[in-house]
Design a protein around this motif. Structure first.
Motif, mmCIF file in Angstrom:
data_model
loop_
_atom_site.group_PDB
_atom_site.id
_atom_site.type_symbol
_atom_site.label_atom_id
_atom_site.label_comp_id
_atom_site.label_asym_id
_atom_site.label_seq_id
_atom_site.Cartn_x
_atom_site.Cartn_y
_atom_site.Cartn_z
ATOM 1 N N LYS A 44 14.482 4.167 -3.952
ATOM 2 C CA LYS A 44 13.821 3.105 -4.859
ATOM 3 C C LYS A 44 14.987 2.563 -5.396
ATOM 4 C CE LYS A 44 10.052 4.438 -7.223
ATOM 5 N NZ LYS A 44 9.276 5.527 -8.161
ATOM 6 N N ALA A 45 15.079 1.337 -5.261
ATOM 7 C CA ALA A 45 16.334 0.624 -5.738
ATOM 8 C C ALA A 45 16.289 0.296 -7.245
ATOM 9 C CB ALA A 45 16.387 -0.975 -5.193
ATOM 10 N N GLN A 46 17.326 0.499 -7.899
ATOM 11 C CA GLN A 46 17.508 0.546 -9.565
ATOM 12 C C GLN A 46 17.939 -0.573 -10.011
ATOM 13 O OE1 GLN A 46 16.204 3.547 -11.222
ATOM 14 N NE2 GLN A 46 15.286 3.198 -8.969
ATOM 15 N N VAL A 47 16.993 -1.472 -10.249
ATOM 16 C CA VAL A 47 17.200 -2.737 -10.871
ATOM 17 C C VAL A 47 16.420 -2.997 -12.090
ATOM 18 C CG1 VAL A 47 18.027 -4.056 -8.569
ATOM 19 C CG2 VAL A 47 15.675 -3.886 -9.345
ATOM 20 N N LEU A 48 16.592 -4.063 -12.820
ATOM 21 C CA LEU A 48 15.990 -4.248 -14.088
ATOM 22 C C LEU A 48 14.941 -5.137 -13.827
ATOM 23 C CD1 LEU A 48 18.927 -4.214 -16.546
ATOM 24 C CD2 LEU A 48 17.889 -2.385 -15.909
ATOM 25 N N SER A 49 15.025 -5.883 -12.876
ATOM 26 C CA SER A 49 13.803 -6.845 -12.542
ATOM 27 C C SER A 49 12.719 -6.195 -11.995
ATOM 28 C CB SER A 49 14.380 -8.109 -11.707
ATOM 29 O OG SER A 49 14.732 -7.396 -10.247
ATOM 30 N N GLY A 50 11.479 -6.699 -12.294
ATOM 31 C CA GLY A 50 10.402 -6.323 -11.903
ATOM 32 C C GLY A 50 9.904 -6.627 -10.490
ATOM 33 N N GLY A 51 9.037 -6.407 -9.770
ATOM 34 C CA GLY A 51 8.639 -6.763 -8.671
ATOM 35 C C GLY A 51 9.320 -6.265 -7.309
ATOM 36 N N ARG A 52 10.016 -5.108 -7.575
ATOM 37 C CA ARG A 52 10.708 -4.731 -6.411
ATOM 38 C C ARG A 52 10.363 -4.239 -5.184
ATOM 39 N NH1 ARG A 52 12.470 1.364 -8.893
ATOM 40 N NH2 ARG A 52 10.645 1.857 -9.020
ATOM 41 N N GLY A 53 8.828 -3.730 -5.507
ATOM 42 C CA GLY A 53 8.273 -3.103 -4.172
ATOM 43 C C GLY A 53 7.777 -4.418 -3.276
ATOM 44 N N LYS A 54 7.539 -5.520 -4.092
ATOM 45 C CA LYS A 54 7.093 -6.756 -3.133
ATOM 46 C C LYS A 54 8.566 -7.460 -2.400
ATOM 47 C CE LYS A 54 2.797 -8.319 -5.333
ATOM 48 N NZ LYS A 54 2.410 -9.617 -6.149
ATOM 49 N N ALA A 55 9.480 -7.093 -3.272
ATOM 50 C CA ALA A 55 10.916 -7.409 -2.440
ATOM 51 C C ALA A 55 11.572 -6.636 -1.487
ATOM 52 C CB ALA A 55 11.786 -7.869 -3.740
ATOM 53 N N GLY A 56 10.816 -5.347 -1.340
ATOM 54 C CA GLY A 56 11.535 -4.506 -0.277
ATOM 55 C C GLY A 56 12.403 -3.579 -0.949
ATOM 56 N N GLY A 57 12.129 -3.178 -2.241
ATOM 57 C CA GLY A 57 13.213 -2.530 -2.631
ATOM 58 C C GLY A 57 12.645 -0.988 -2.929
ATOM 59 N N ILE A 58 11.620 -0.564 -2.225
ATOM 60 C CA ILE A 58 10.989 0.786 -2.004
ATOM 61 C C ILE A 58 10.999 1.217 -0.397
ATOM 62 C CG2 ILE A 58 9.612 2.505 -2.703
ATOM 63 C CD1 ILE A 58 8.838 0.860 -5.360
ATOM 64 N N LEU A 59 11.589 2.339 -0.106
ATOM 65 C CA LEU A 59 11.363 2.381 1.205
ATOM 66 C C LEU A 59 11.002 3.937 1.486
ATOM 67 C CD1 LEU A 59 14.637 0.918 2.636
ATOM 68 C CD2 LEU A 59 12.325 -0.256 2.766
ATOM 69 N N ARG A 60 10.142 4.274 2.344
ATOM 70 C CA ARG A 60 9.833 5.657 2.900
ATOM 71 C C ARG A 60 10.614 6.212 3.880
ATOM 72 N NH1 ARG A 60 3.754 8.245 2.895
ATOM 73 N NH2 ARG A 60 4.387 9.776 4.570
ATOM 74 N N ILE A 61 10.879 7.597 3.608
ATOM 75 C CA ILE A 61 11.608 8.256 4.598
ATOM 76 C C ILE A 61 10.753 9.639 5.054
ATOM 77 C CG2 ILE A 61 13.596 9.726 5.128
ATOM 78 C CD1 ILE A 61 14.408 7.040 4.817
ATOM 79 N N ASP A 62 10.437 9.552 6.324
ATOM 80 C CA ASP A 62 9.903 10.581 6.852
ATOM 81 C C ASP A 62 10.808 11.687 7.810
ATOM 82 O OD1 ASP A 62 7.019 10.411 6.053
ATOM 83 O OD2 ASP A 62 7.407 8.357 7.230
ATOM 84 N N ASP A 63 12.011 11.252 7.890
ATOM 85 C CA ASP A 63 12.926 11.885 9.018
ATOM 86 C C ASP A 63 14.186 11.776 8.315
ATOM 87 O OD1 ASP A 63 14.663 12.961 10.476
ATOM 88 O OD2 ASP A 63 13.969 11.942 12.465
ATOM 89 N N PRO A 64 14.881 13.014 7.783
ATOM 90 C CA PRO A 64 16.327 12.984 6.975
ATOM 91 C C PRO A 64 17.266 12.301 7.905
ATOM 92 C CG PRO A 64 15.219 15.040 6.950
ATOM 93 C CD PRO A 64 14.404 14.212 7.945
ATOM 94 N N ALA A 65 17.276 12.148 9.149
ATOM 95 C CA ALA A 65 18.128 11.643 9.904
ATOM 96 C C ALA A 65 18.311 9.918 9.477
ATOM 97 C CB ALA A 65 18.079 11.714 11.367
ATOM 98 N N ASP A 66 17.078 9.344 9.216
ATOM 99 C CA ASP A 66 16.857 7.869 8.855
ATOM 100 C C ASP A 66 17.692 7.488 7.345
ATOM 101 O OD1 ASP A 66 15.766 7.608 11.277
ATOM 102 O OD2 ASP A 66 13.566 7.823 10.219
ATOM 103 N N PHE A 67 17.861 8.681 6.617
ATOM 104 C CA PHE A 67 18.399 8.412 5.385
ATOM 105 C C PHE A 67 19.444 7.420 5.070
ATOM 106 C CE2 PHE A 67 20.502 9.354 1.534
ATOM 107 C CZ PHE A 67 19.538 8.772 0.398
#
Length: 692
Positions: A44-67
């Protein structure tokens, strides 16, 4: 002070509000990050503005190698104009249900609002009228059990969760009070399949005044979210906001700074910053301010605009002389000084006899000089001209009757709360020199002393037994000032003027709640006070700009009051009274209250209203004028019209809401018959026409 999600959750966790596990990861740490919690992970990107989810600021990881690659992708992302300084990594939570919960200090309703939403997520206000339940909470009383029950039943949670929900909401409320929070939001608050309540996301805003009074709260401030200039100014105690122009701005007083910013922007000379030196423009502050502006490559020239009230222009010039060290400034500087010791200050600067330093007699002359040194190439900044607000018809008399009168005059007996302190003694002496009738002072444990011929008591109760008191003035530090207001209210002092700035909003909400139904009229806090020219003053206003006459000046800004009074006086227009209603979000006497008294004030033939962005004070006044048929001419000026949305400009109450609103404010005033002035230069001329 707005906290990012990570630090909001650290605060929640410290208060024992359930939050997911989580860790902060900074650039360069992504290859070594190996948490022990299960997949999936959410970055989760740590910014002060709202709407980060729509802006691509939250990503899911299912494999640690992708981190590592995913983390680097976030670090390089721009979220609504904000870089991503670091990320928070959390394990996924199983979700049975999402809802919304928040506590917010409401400026409009003068209380704390408890809001519960049956659905959480983005834009919850658009999820239907039935989604939100909003309940007011007053201080110092606090949250009632029935309000907790109402929120619980509105959410429709299972009965077995009532105890956990009650404890969570009680903890959230205590967290708000203990940390001076203006906002404590959980969105979403989730119910897990095993019936746990978890704050899946959090948003917190701390009162800046609370942070100033509690240095340990500064640990939640993250310099990564600010520019180097903003961090440098913060460390120096300067009020600074970065803007997109090329003229560096340095002014004393937030109201005058906002007006100067507007003047530059409307003149096609866009400001690169808002910078308020405040009342303590000593050499150290001047050096820091100049270092800020000299070091900013965007700044091509600097405009220093000062009105000496309590602050001496001569002392500022000496500070500037020391800061320059006898050398020519690195960039062109245009200096305008007016008010106290202005001639002496300008002479000190002329005697430096250095290049790149230009003196201007007034603001228009300063603008003309800046125009001649305009750089050949600058980034265009699109600021429109000030709006032309047509003058609406004068309100028709409606037969409105008011028993209110403005009672302060030369004979009003004054009590000084905090009289033995440095500021209390200084301004007691200045009030006495102007002819104010100071009869008593109060400082706990200093009773029996005498200051400047004034007897000192331990409490107002003691002083009131020995003297008739018509007004008190408060020179008490911020931690104790709200209680000083409450003491004046408890003793039914007719007027109390609270000079103190920096009082927390929670404290003033509680003080005003206690004052309901009281005969005490509270002016302020964060006010320069009251002056009746030629008769008396209860405040810190300098006396030189004022002279007796027919115009009342009501203002949210001290420096604007002095500036406009000086312009009126120079035009031969005196003042019947001048009142600073205060620049904080929560104040006592407002514009409407003063108009109610001015309508019966025979000495007042016209009123000048000096407003600011933020709040509804001016709109409320316009509605009152129309509704009651107030028939004296009203001249108005609003500072901060070109302010960026969501940024605090000096005064805690001067915040332009996201989405604007300044045009509506101006048009509302115009429709009510106010003569809305596009600039300070127009105020005296417009007032003169209104008096004919």
């Amino acid at each position: 002070m707005l906290l990012d999600e990570h630090h909001s959750k650290l605060l929640f966790d410290k208060a024992r509000i359930p939050v997911p596990q989580g860790a902060a990861v900074f650039p360069g740490e992504e290859d070594d990050f190996a948490p022990d919690y299960p997949l999936p992970w959410f970055l989760k990107a740590q910014v002060l503005s709202g709407g980060r989810g729509k802006a691509g600021g939250i990503l899911r990881i299912d494999d640690p190698a992708d981190f590592p690659a995913r983390a680097r992708k976030l670090f390089g992302r721009d979220i609504r104009g904000e870089a991503v300084p670091y990320i928070r990594v959390e394990p996924g939570e199983a979700i049975a249900r999402e809802c919304y919960l928040s506590l917010t200090v409401s400026r409009e309703r003068r209380c704390i609002l408890l809001t519960a939403g049956r659905k959480g997520g983005v834009e919850i206000e658009k999820l239907g009228q039935d989604n939100l339940l909003v309940q007011p909470i007053t201080l110092p009383g606090g949250m009632a059990p029935h309000q907790v029950r109402a929120a619980f039943f509105h959410l429709g949670l299972p009965r077995e969760l009532f105890k956990d929900f009650s404890e969570l909401l009680d903890t959230l409320f205590r967290c708000m009070l203990d940390n001076g929070l203006l906002l404590a939001e959980i969105n979403p608050l989730i119910v897990t399949p095993d019936d746990r309540l978890v704050a899946l996301d959090g948003k917190v805003e701390m009162d800046d005044n609370f942070v100033d009074l509690h240095p340990e709260a500064g640990a939640y401030y993250r310099p990564e979210h600010a520019t180097p200039e903003e961090n440098m100014a913060r460390d120096a105690g300067l009020s600074f906001v970065r803007l997109p122009g090329w003229v560096g701005l340095m002014v004393n007083g937030a109201g005058l700074a906002m007006a100067t910013m507007d003047l530059l922007n409307f003149s096609g000379l866009p400001a690169s910053n808002f910078l308020d030196l405040g009342g303590g423009a000593d050499q150290k502050r001047m050096e820091t301010a100049l270092e800020l502006l000299f070091g900013d490559h965007r700044v091509q020239a600097i405009f220093i605009n000062l009105f000496g009230g309590i602050l001496s222009c001569e002392k500022v010039a000496q500070a500037m002389k020391g800061a320059l060290g006898g050398q020519s400034p690195k960039k062109p500087i245009v200096v305008r000084m007016s008010g106290k010791d202005a001639l002496q200050g300008l002479e000190i600067l002329r005697e430096l006899n250095v290049n790149n330093l230009h003196m201007a007699g007034d603001m228009q002359a300063a603008i003309a000089i800046l125009d001649t040194i305009r750089p050949a190439r600058t980034e265009p900044v699109d600021y429109p001209a000030p709006p032309d607000i047509p003058l609406g018809p004068r309100p028709r008399p409606t037969g409105w009757k008011s028993e209110a009168v403005f009672p302060i005059d030369a004979d009003t007996p004054i009590l000084v709360q905090g009289i033995t302190g440095r500021e209390g003694q200084l301004h007691t002496r200045l009030m006495q020199e102007y002819g104010a009738n100071v009869v008593a002072g109060v400082t706990p444990f200093k009773g029996g002393q005498e200051v400047l011929g004034v007897p000192v008591y331990d409490s107002i109760a003691q002083a009131a037994r020995a003297h008739d008191i018509g007004a008190s003035i408060i020179f008490v530090p911020p931690r104790m000032a709200a209680d000083a207001v409450a003491e004046a209210v408890r003793n039914e002092i007719p007027w109390t003027v609270c000079i103190t700035e920096g009082i927390t909003q929670h404290d003033m909400l509680a003080a005003f709640e206690q004052a309901k139904g009281s005969p005490t009229r509270i002016v302020g806090p964060n006010t320069p006070g009251v002056i009746v020219p030629g008769r008396t003053k209860i405040g810190i206003m300098p006396t030189m700009p004022f002279m007796p006459g027919p115009v009342a000046v009501l203002s949210r800004s001290g420096t604007l009051t002095y500036e406009v009074a000086d312009r009126l006086t120079r035009a031969g227009i005196g003042q019947s009274l001048c009142v600073g209603i205060g620049g904080d979000p929560f104040i006592g006497v407002d514009f409407v209250d003063m108009f109610e008294m001015i309508r019966n004030h025979d000495e007042t033939r016209a009123v000048v209203v000096l407003g600011e962005i933020g709040g509804q004070a001016e709109e409320n006044l316009a509605e009152y004028v129309v509704r009651t048929g107030f028939d004296k001419p009203v001249i108005s000026f609003i500072a901060g019209q070109t302010a960026p949305a969501g940024k605090r400009l000096g005064h805690a109450g001067a915040i332009l809401a996201n989405g604007g609103g300044i045009k509506d404010k101006l048009e509302t005033m115009g429709r009510a018959g106010f003569a809305v002035c596009p600039s300070l230069e127009a105020v005296a001329e417009t007032t003169a026409r209104a008096l004919k």
